[in-house]
Design a protein around this motif. Structure first.
Motif, PDB file in Angstrom:
ATOM      1  N   VAL A  25       0.820  -1.301  -0.033  1.00 42.19           N
ATOM      2  CA  VAL A  25       0.073   0.094  -0.015  1.00 42.19           C
ATOM      3  C   VAL A  25       0.862   1.290  -0.003  1.00 42.19           C
ATOM      4  N   ILE A  26       0.424   2.317  -0.767  1.00 46.20           N
ATOM      5  CA  ILE A  26       0.922   3.771  -0.605  1.00 46.20           C
ATOM      6  C   ILE A  26      -0.095   4.444  -0.376  1.00 46.20           C
ATOM      7  N   THR A  27      -0.127   5.076   0.824  1.00 47.97           N
ATOM      8  CA  THR A  27      -1.219   5.986   1.004  1.00 47.97           C
ATOM      9  C   THR A  27      -1.024   7.342   0.380  1.00 47.97           C
ATOM     10  N   MET A  28      -2.157   7.801  -0.068  1.00 49.86           N
ATOM     11  CA  MET A  28      -2.165   9.251  -0.678  1.00 49.86           C
ATOM     12  C   MET A  28      -3.386   9.851  -0.114  1.00 49.86           C
ATOM     13  N   GLY A  29      -2.936  11.115   0.010  1.00 54.13           N
ATOM     14  CA  GLY A  29      -3.700  12.078   0.692  1.00 54.13           C
ATOM     15  C   GLY A  29      -4.316  13.354  -0.425  1.00 54.13           C
ATOM     16  N   GLY A  30      -5.319  14.024  -0.185  1.00 58.85           N
ATOM     17  CA  GLY A  30      -5.642  15.164  -1.136  1.00 58.85           C
ATOM     18  C   GLY A  30      -6.973  15.424  -0.913  1.00 58.85           C
ATOM     19  N   ARG A  31      -7.742  16.662  -1.539  1.00 56.16           N
ATOM     20  CA  ARG A  31      -8.842  16.993  -1.729  1.00 56.16           C
ATOM     21  C   ARG A  31      -9.895  16.364  -2.523  1.00 56.16           C
ATOM     22  N   THR A  32     -11.032  16.423  -2.485  1.00 56.87           N
ATOM     23  CA  THR A  32     -11.989  15.724  -3.240  1.00 56.87           C
ATOM     24  C   THR A  32     -13.057  16.501  -3.916  1.00 56.87           C
ATOM     25  N   ASP A  33     -12.285  17.791  -4.029  1.00 59.43           N
ATOM     26  CA  ASP A  33     -13.396  18.818  -4.823  1.00 59.43           C
ATOM     27  C   ASP A  33     -12.491  19.645  -5.850  1.00 59.43           C
ATOM     28  N   LEU A  34     -11.295  19.254  -6.157  1.00 60.03           N
ATOM     29  CA  LEU A  34     -10.367  19.902  -7.021  1.00 60.03           C
ATOM     30  C   LEU A  34     -10.478  19.571  -8.440  1.00 60.03           C
ATOM     31  N   VAL A  35     -11.592  20.223  -9.218  1.00 57.26           N
ATOM     32  CA  VAL A  35     -11.500  19.783 -10.614  1.00 57.26           C
ATOM     33  C   VAL A  35     -10.385  20.516 -11.292  1.00 57.26           C
ATOM     34  N   PRO A  36      -9.497  19.840 -12.025  1.00 56.44           N
ATOM     35  CA  PRO A  36      -9.526  18.636 -12.596  1.00 56.44           C
ATOM     36  C   PRO A  36      -8.536  17.798 -12.220  1.00 56.44           C
ATOM     37  N   TYR A  37      -7.993  18.146 -10.969  1.00 57.92           N
ATOM     38  CA  TYR A  37      -7.010  17.325 -10.238  1.00 57.92           C
ATOM     39  C   TYR A  37      -7.477  16.127  -9.461  1.00 57.92           C
ATOM     40  N   SER A  38      -8.527  16.164  -8.522  1.00 54.40           N
ATOM     41  CA  SER A  38      -9.162  15.344  -8.087  1.00 54.40           C
ATOM     42  C   SER A  38     -10.454  15.483  -7.149  1.00 54.40           C
ATOM     43  N   PHE A  39     -11.478  14.968  -7.732  1.00 55.66           N
ATOM     44  CA  PHE A  39     -12.660  15.370  -7.232  1.00 55.66           C
ATOM     45  C   PHE A  39     -13.636  14.020  -7.442  1.00 55.66           C
ATOM     46  N   VAL A  40     -14.601  14.057  -6.923  1.00 58.79           N
ATOM     47  CA  VAL A  40     -15.751  12.906  -7.001  1.00 58.79           C
ATOM     48  C   VAL A  40     -16.715  13.411  -8.242  1.00 58.79           C
ATOM     49  N   ASP A  41     -16.735  12.238  -8.964  1.00 61.91           N
ATOM     50  CA  ASP A  41     -17.647  12.581 -10.333  1.00 61.91           C
ATOM     51  C   ASP A  41     -19.081  12.191 -10.006  1.00 61.91           C
ATOM     52  N   GLY A  42     -19.754  12.357 -11.023  1.00 60.20           N
ATOM     53  CA  GLY A  42     -21.271  12.033 -10.912  1.00 60.20           C
ATOM     54  C   GLY A  42     -21.716  10.805 -10.531  1.00 60.20           C
ATOM     55  N   LYS A  43     -20.744   9.964 -10.650  1.00 57.56           N
ATOM     56  CA  LYS A  43     -20.929   8.356 -10.283  1.00 57.56           C
ATOM     57  C   LYS A  43     -20.509   7.989  -8.907  1.00 57.56           C
ATOM     58  N   GLN A  45     -17.391   8.546  -7.858  1.00 56.20           N
ATOM     59  CA  GLN A  45     -16.171   7.916  -8.110  1.00 56.20           C
ATOM     60  C   GLN A  45     -15.091   9.156  -7.937  1.00 56.20           C
ATOM     61  N   LEU A  46     -14.125   8.825  -7.245  1.00 57.68           N
ATOM     62  CA  LEU A  46     -12.624   9.748  -7.351  1.00 57.68           C
ATOM     63  C   LEU A  46     -11.904   9.719  -8.496  1.00 57.68           C
ATOM     64  N   VAL A  47     -11.831  10.925  -9.184  1.00 57.85           N
ATOM     65  CA  VAL A  47     -11.263  10.991 -10.371  1.00 57.85           C
ATOM     66  C   VAL A  47     -10.534  12.167 -10.763  1.00 57.85           C
ATOM     67  N   GLY A  48      -9.735  12.366 -11.552  1.00 53.69           N
ATOM     68  CA  GLY A  48      -9.007  13.428 -11.890  1.00 53.69           C
ATOM     69  C   GLY A  48      -7.253  13.093 -12.331  1.00 53.69           C
ATOM     70  N   LEU A  49      -6.720  14.111 -12.815  1.00 59.86           N
ATOM     71  CA  LEU A  49      -5.416  13.905 -13.343  1.00 59.86           C
ATOM     72  C   LEU A  49      -4.528  13.606 -12.334  1.00 59.86           C
ATOM     73  N   SER A  50      -4.793  14.087 -11.243  1.00 62.53           N
ATOM     74  CA  SER A  50      -3.779  13.569  -9.807  1.00 62.53           C
ATOM     75  C   SER A  50      -3.960  12.514  -9.509  1.00 62.53           C
TER      76      SER A  50
END
Length: 293
Positions: A25-43, A45-50
């Protein structure tokens, strides 16, 4: 602000890679509301370039360790908390992070995969972004952010209004509670695209402050840092070469059919500049027509 970052660092018996070799495991931290880097989509799911970049880093570590390695994501409430977690080794990795020389004193950065800066989101035909135009105006900022610090020094007579999240900040702008938002220009554009807000513009034409965007890890993890840089360099070189996987991964967030709608040549030119400061990666060219951006 940076004085508060001098947290005690617990002695780490393991490096990030040693722990990954043991746990997978590699632990990753971040925000979930930063489009287009890391955000929760309409499904949901956590998605984004990051997230895409981090998955490539985990895959590079997996190859190096000759065992499966997965990411375990934990949401961080704000940038200061995230930096503290990475600095102390509580979190192994964070991506989509603005570079500053001050922050480099506490964590180690990767080579960048994006370029951005601090600008202002305002109503079309409103403020022009000069310091004089901001005097006495209510400017929304994410508390403790780089945008907050920039406005404090650039336009000290502006009234900074602390806000907690970027979507709520756009809503405050549309409702007239603030006259502009100061922040990362890519994140501001991403928030506009996500919320569908109309009649807004980003000013001025050149950022008040410009910086690279990359990933951070705890200090003194040189092998993991090398693998992280290699994974990012392969992505950048693959995009330049027109490889389908790299092209689709970048364009879905930054390219002409993605959230920011940047011209492919602009992206290629920046990626080439990043690679020229290090070493070109030999990635075989993908000759399929669909791969060409």
């Amino acid at each position: 602000m940076l004085a508060a970052w001098v947290w005690p660092v617990n002695a780490r018996a393991e490096t990030v890679l040693e722990r990954a070799a043991r746990t997978g495991v590699i632990t990753m931290g971040g925000r979930t509301d930063l489009v287009p880097y890391s955000f929760v989509d309409g499904k949901g799911q956590l998605v984004g370039l990051s997230i895409d970049v981090a998955e490539r880093i985990a895959a590079e570590a997996s190859t190096y360790l000759n065992r499966p390695v997965r990411l375990a994501f934990t949401a961080a409430p704000d940038a200061n908390t995230l930096f503290k977690q990475v600095h102390t080794g509580e979190t192994d990795l964070a991506c989509g992070v603005q570079f500053t020389w001050e922050r480099e004193m506490f964590v180690d950065y990767s080579i960048p995969f994006s370029l951005s800066g601090i600008r202002l989101l305002t109503r079309s035909g409103g403020l022009d972004g000069t310091a004089a135009s901001l005097q006495g105006k209510r400017i929304g900022v994410l508390a403790g952010s780089l945008g907050d610090a920039t406005i404090k020094s650039y336009a000290p007579k502006a009234v900074r209004v602390p806000l907690t999240e970027i979507d709520a900040a756009v809503a405050a702008l549309q409702a007239g509670r603030v006259e502009a938002l100061a922040g990362d220009s890519i994140l501001l554009a991403g928030a506009v695209a996500k919320t569908g807000a109309k009649g807004l513009a980003v000013v001025p034409g050149v950022g008040l402050q410009r910086y690279a965007v990359g990933c951070i890890i705890p200090e003194n993890n040189s092998t993991f840092r090398n693998l992280m840089n290699l994974a990012i360099a392969k992505l950048l070189q693959g995009y330049i070469n027109g490889n389908r996987d790299a092209t689709e991964s970048v364009n879905r967030w930054l390219g002409p059919s993605g959230i920011l709608e940047l011209p492919p040549q602009v992206i290629k030119d920046y990626f080439q500049m990043v690679l020229l400061t290090n070493e070109q990666i030999r990635v075989p060219a993908d000759t399929t027509p669909e791969a060409k951006p």
